[in-house]
Write a protein that holds these residues in place. Structure first.
Motif, PDB file in Angstrom:
ATOM      1  N   MET A   1      10.267  15.171 -23.435  1.00 16.46           N
ATOM      2  CA  MET A   1      11.546  15.195 -22.722  1.00 16.46           C
ATOM      3  C   MET A   1      11.607  14.073 -21.699  1.00 16.46           C
ATOM      4  N   VAL A   2      12.761  13.417 -21.661  1.00 18.24           N
ATOM      5  CA  VAL A   2      12.995  12.362 -20.679  1.00 18.24           C
ATOM      6  C   VAL A   2      14.215  12.793 -19.876  1.00 18.24           C
ATOM      7  N   PHE A   3      14.102  12.658 -18.546  1.00 19.80           N
ATOM      8  CA  PHE A   3      15.127  13.228 -17.667  1.00 19.80           C
ATOM      9  C   PHE A   3      16.122  12.158 -17.210  1.00 19.80           C
ATOM     10  N   GLN A   4      17.177  12.681 -16.567  1.00 20.85           N
ATOM     11  CA  GLN A   4      18.241  11.833 -16.069  1.00 20.85           C
ATOM     12  C   GLN A   4      17.712  10.777 -15.101  1.00 20.85           C
ATOM     13  N   LYS A   5      16.912  11.242 -14.141  1.00 24.85           N
ATOM     14  CA  LYS A   5      16.382  10.335 -13.132  1.00 24.85           C
ATOM     15  C   LYS A   5      14.950   9.997 -13.553  1.00 24.85           C
ATOM     16  N   PRO A   6      14.600   8.700 -13.560  1.00 28.51           N
ATOM     17  CA  PRO A   6      13.221   8.365 -13.920  1.00 28.51           C
ATOM     18  C   PRO A   6      12.254   9.100 -12.997  1.00 28.51           C
ATOM     19  N   ASN A   7      11.257   9.785 -13.559  1.00 30.37           N
ATOM     20  CA  ASN A   7      10.368  10.580 -12.705  1.00 30.37           C
ATOM     21  C   ASN A   7       8.888  10.377 -13.029  1.00 30.37           C
ATOM     22  N   PRO A   8       8.406   9.123 -12.916  1.00 27.53           N
ATOM     23  CA  PRO A   8       6.958   8.949 -13.058  1.00 27.53           C
ATOM     24  C   PRO A   8       6.243   9.677 -11.918  1.00 27.53           C
ATOM     25  N   PHE A   9       4.991  10.079 -12.150  1.00 26.61           N
ATOM     26  CA  PHE A   9       4.238  10.761 -11.093  1.00 26.61           C
ATOM     27  C   PHE A   9       3.848   9.748 -10.024  1.00 26.61           C
ATOM     28  N   PRO A  10       4.275   9.962  -8.765  1.00 27.56           N
ATOM     29  CA  PRO A  10       4.107   8.932  -7.737  1.00 27.56           C
ATOM     30  C   PRO A  10       2.650   8.719  -7.333  1.00 27.56           C
ATOM     31  N   THR A  11       1.791   9.714  -7.603  1.00 27.67           N
ATOM     32  CA  THR A  11       0.402   9.553  -7.171  1.00 27.67           C
ATOM     33  C   THR A  11      -0.443   8.882  -8.250  1.00 27.67           C
ATOM     34  N   MET A  12       0.160   8.600  -9.412  1.00 33.10           N
ATOM     35  CA  MET A  12      -0.642   8.092 -10.536  1.00 33.10           C
ATOM     36  C   MET A  12      -0.280   6.647 -10.869  1.00 33.10           C
TER      37      MET A  12
ATOM     38  N   MET B   1       2.219  12.056 -26.345  1.00 34.04           N
ATOM     39  CA  MET B   1       1.865  13.390 -26.851  1.00 34.04           C
ATOM     40  C   MET B   1       2.202  13.525 -28.338  1.00 34.04           C
ATOM     41  N   ASP B   2       2.748  12.469 -28.942  1.00 34.53           N
ATOM     42  CA  ASP B   2       3.166  12.481 -30.337  1.00 34.53           C
ATOM     43  C   ASP B   2       4.050  13.694 -30.634  1.00 34.53           C
ATOM     44  N   PRO B   3       5.220  13.763 -29.983  1.00 33.48           N
ATOM     45  CA  PRO B   3       6.061  14.956 -30.123  1.00 33.48           C
ATOM     46  C   PRO B   3       6.776  15.001 -31.474  1.00 33.48           C
ATOM     47  N   ASP B   4       7.186  16.220 -31.870  1.00 30.59           N
ATOM     48  CA  ASP B   4       7.958  16.367 -33.106  1.00 30.59           C
ATOM     49  C   ASP B   4       9.392  15.920 -32.889  1.00 30.59           C
ATOM     50  N   ILE B   5       9.844  16.031 -31.664  1.00 31.67           N
ATOM     51  CA  ILE B   5      11.213  15.601 -31.358  1.00 31.67           C
ATOM     52  C   ILE B   5      11.241  15.127 -29.904  1.00 31.67           C
ATOM     53  N   LEU B   6      12.077  14.135 -29.643  1.00 27.56           N
ATOM     54  CA  LEU B   6      12.181  13.584 -28.295  1.00 27.56           C
ATOM     55  C   LEU B   6      13.560  13.940 -27.745  1.00 27.56           C
ATOM     56  N   LEU B   7      13.581  14.654 -26.625  1.00 32.33           N
ATOM     57  CA  LEU B   7      14.850  15.017 -25.999  1.00 32.33           C
ATOM     58  C   LEU B   7      15.122  14.070 -24.837  1.00 32.33           C
ATOM     59  N   LEU B   8      16.327  13.512 -24.791  1.00 33.82           N
ATOM     60  CA  LEU B   8      16.669  12.629 -23.680  1.00 33.82           C
ATOM     61  C   LEU B   8      17.918  13.162 -23.001  1.00 33.82           C
ATOM     62  N   ASP B   9      17.796  13.479 -21.720  1.00 36.14           N
ATOM     63  CA  ASP B   9      18.910  14.058 -20.976  1.00 36.14           C
ATOM     64  C   ASP B   9      19.577  12.964 -20.142  1.00 36.14           C
ATOM     65  N   GLU B  10      20.642  12.403 -20.676  1.00 32.60           N
ATOM     66  CA  GLU B  10      21.357  11.297 -20.011  1.00 32.60           C
ATOM     67  C   GLU B  10      20.375  10.269 -19.431  1.00 32.60           C
ATOM     68  N   PRO B  11      19.547   9.666 -20.278  1.00 29.00           N
ATOM     69  CA  PRO B  11      18.445   8.842 -19.761  1.00 29.00           C
ATOM     70  C   PRO B  11      18.902   7.565 -19.077  1.00 29.00           C
ATOM     71  N   THR B  12      20.151   7.172 -19.260  1.00 26.67           N
ATOM     72  CA  THR B  12      20.568   5.901 -18.670  1.00 26.67           C
ATOM     73  C   THR B  12      21.574   6.080 -17.546  1.00 26.67           C
ATOM     74  N   SER B  13      21.867   7.324 -17.175  1.00 26.48           N
ATOM     75  CA  SER B  13      22.964   7.500 -16.207  1.00 26.48           C
ATOM     76  C   SER B  13      22.576   7.014 -14.814  1.00 26.48           C
ATOM     77  N   ALA B  14      21.255   6.852 -14.539  1.00 30.38           N
ATOM     78  CA  ALA B  14      20.858   6.353 -13.222  1.00 30.38           C
ATOM     79  C   ALA B  14      20.506   4.869 -13.274  1.00 30.38           C
ATOM     80  N   LEU B  15      20.798   4.210 -14.399  1.00 27.22           N
ATOM     81  CA  LEU B  15      20.337   2.819 -14.580  1.00 27.22           C
ATOM     82  C   LEU B  15      21.499   1.820 -14.603  1.00 27.22           C
ATOM     83  N   ASP B  16      21.172   0.567 -14.327  1.00 23.35           N
ATOM     84  CA  ASP B  16      22.182  -0.492 -14.384  1.00 23.35           C
ATOM     85  C   ASP B  16      22.456  -0.870 -15.847  1.00 23.35           C
ATOM     86  N   PRO B  17      23.549  -1.603 -16.107  1.00 24.91           N
ATOM     87  CA  PRO B  17      23.938  -1.889 -17.497  1.00 24.91           C
ATOM     88  C   PRO B  17      22.847  -2.604 -18.305  1.00 24.91           C
TER      89      PRO B  17
END
Lengths: 252, 285
Positions: A88-99, A165-181
């Motif tokens: 799953m990929v979320f609306q706002k990019p959310n990498p782990f800040p401590t990693m 994780m080699d997922p069976d399906i990739l879900l993207l929840d408005e992955p570009t709504s927080a990004l520039d064109p």
């Protein structure tokens, strides 16, 4: 005949007494991009959160009907097992800040306590970052924090993290709504490239994006699946008048 | 002209200046107590401080010299032991409160933490005397640590809770979406992201208890000899200051001033480290 990855059968969801989705029937086929579009509040985010059972984090959430992932009933599985099979990929990019970038990419294994030999880990990191079209930009900085990247790069890092994780399906929840064109078109190109190896379900409120990248489009309106079909057909000769009105900008 | 009754503009400017000057003067006055205290303690205590003062045990009355090493070591031991007492329950309660905002246990927990914070420290000392000192039949380092640990608890619970509440929810979701179990998400994602805040809370709590005297009177009691046995009485800087200052001997008064200076430098040092930690380890989201 294309094989079905995800099958949604007479599915509905509610939070408390508020019914968000009702009577949804949808089949998502292998190596395609399926877009779910609709105005805000139509339930599209709830629908994909139900697919990896993230909706259960909200108090009072309940569902009815069935969802099958590769013919397995997802509500009969443990959510932890299910979520490892679904990226799953979320609306706002959310990498782990401590990693670092490296650790972010391998986070699915690291956080789950799965130990891998170093060579295999390096392999997965490089492969996933290459798939996410990020490798060339970060290969010399793998041990810097992921949060130093630009928004678009962070989102591709999140895609790499899901792909690792080699997922069976990739879900993207408005992955570009927080990004520039520019970052948006970069991600869109990436998705079209990725569908060779992945099955993708994309939620978007951007009609043009659904038209540009998807093979199939579902139009959701007030919790109801109004129309579902091949993107080209749905965009040129919609069957339902509401779809036509939405596409021509009469509401939304 | 619409505002016929407006006072003359020069009067307004005068008022403006007047309040400006008043605010500056009052702000400066507010910093006087600290400056006076620091000046007084440095001027009285500085002459007592030397190598022997920091490294030797106290001498009997009448003999010159002697130091406060027993009190310094005792204070450090009390801090370490009270951290052992307070950190596990404090941090875990803080995590629980940040994760469960509603519910009966949360309500009860945050209420009791707030009430605990307002209990006078001398009362905590008496209670710990009954709980720990009487059953063991000894004043002890352990009893002192329990008393100080109870005083640390509210600070640690509150700062942990407030820090973790600020961690954005999307980080937790990112981890859960990877199939990471809830407890690992908390331990490996949420707590590391809030670590600098939690450490800050611990340092603030230590700074708070480092100077506590009242709860130690009936628990750690004080001890003119070196002791690291948790079941024996131990000295601490505030206790040493208390005992030396109330004595009739001028040379002991000098020891009290010196010990005050050492204690103040310790607490100021902790505050400085706290500032550095919050600055350096701040996680960028």
């Amino acid at each position: 005949m294309e094989s079905t990855v995800l099958k949604i059968n007479e599915f509905g969801a509610a939070f408390g007494d508020h019914v968000v989705l009702n009577n949804i029937n949808l089949s998502i086929t292998h190596n395609n991009i399926t877009a779910i579009m609709g105005p805000s509040g139509c339930g599209k985010t709830t629908l994909i959160r139900c697919i990896n059972r993230m909706h259960e984090l909200e108090p009072g959430a309940r569902v009815w009907g069935k969802i099958y992932l590769l013919e397995e009933d997802i509500y009969a599985m443990h959510p932890i097992i299910l979520r490892r099979k679904i990226g799953m990929v979320f609306q706002k990019p959310n990498p782990f800040p401590t990693m670092s970038i490296y650790d972010n990419t391998i986070a699915g294994f690291k956080l789950n306590g799965i130990k891998l030999p170093r060579a295999e880990r390096d392999g997965i990191v490089e492969e996933s970052l290459r798939k996410a079209a990020l490798w060339n930009e970060v290969k010399d900085n793998l041990h810097r924090k992921g949060t130093f990247l630009s928004g678009g790069q962070q989102q591709r890092l999140c895609i790499a993290r899901a792909l690792a994780m080699d997922p069976d399906i990739l879900l993207l929840d408005e992955p570009t709504s927080a990004l520039d064109p520019k970052s948006t078109s970069h991600i869109e190109e990436l998705l079209v490239e990725l569908k060779k190896i992945e099955t993708i379900l994309l939620v978007t409120h951007n009609i043009a994006q659904a038209g540009r990248v998807s093979d199939y489009t579902a139009f959701l309106y007030v919790g109801e699946l109004v129309e579902f079909g091949q993107t080209q057909k749905l965009f040129t000769v919609p069957e339902d008048t509401r779809t036509e009105e939405y596409l021509s900008g009469k509401f939304g | 002209m619409r505002f016929q009754k407006t006072p003359h503009i020069s009067f307004r400017i005068f008022k403006d200046h007047f309040f400006m000057i008043a605010i500056i003067i009052l702000s400066v006055i507010a910093s006087f107590p600290l400056l006076f205290i620091l000046f007084h303690i440095f001027s009285h205590g500085f002459s007592s401080i030397n190598w022997e003062f920091l490294m030797r045990l106290p001498k009997p009355v009448g003999e010159a010299g002697g130091g406060i090493i027993n009190a310094i070591v005792g204070t450090v031991l009390l801090i370490i032991f009270s951290c052992i007492v307070a950190l596990p329950p404090g941090i875990i309660a803080g995590i629980y409160l940040s994760e469960n905002k509603e519910g009966r246990l949360s309500y009860f927990l945050s209420l009791s933490v707030e009430v605990l914070q307002s209990i006078p420290s001398i009362v905590i000392g008496i209670i710990v005397y009954v709980w720990v000192v009487r059953p063991f039949k000894h004043f002890s380092l352990l009893a002192g640590s329990v008393a100080l640990g109870i005083m640390m608890l509210p600070v640690i619970v509150k700062t942990t809770e407030e820090t973790l509440k600020l961690i954005p929810n999307y980080l937790k979701e990112a981890s859960l979406a990877l199939g990471v179990p809830y407890y690992r998400t908390i331990l490996r994602v949420v707590v590391p992201a809030g670590l600098s805040g939690i450490i800050t809370g611990i340092l603030i709590a230590i700074a708070r208890i480092a100077g506590e005297t009242a709860p130690l009177l009936f628990t750690a009691f004080g001890n003119p000899f070196m002791n690291a046995n948790p079941l024996k009485p131990v000295d601490s800087l505030p206790l040493a200051i208390f005992n030396y200052a109330k004595s009739p001997f001028p040379e002991w008064h000098a020891l009290a001033w010196g010990a005050s200076l050492v204690l103040i430098i310790m607490v100021l040092g902790l505050n400085l480290i706290t500032r550095l930690v919050t600055k350096k380890w701040k996680v960028r989201f």
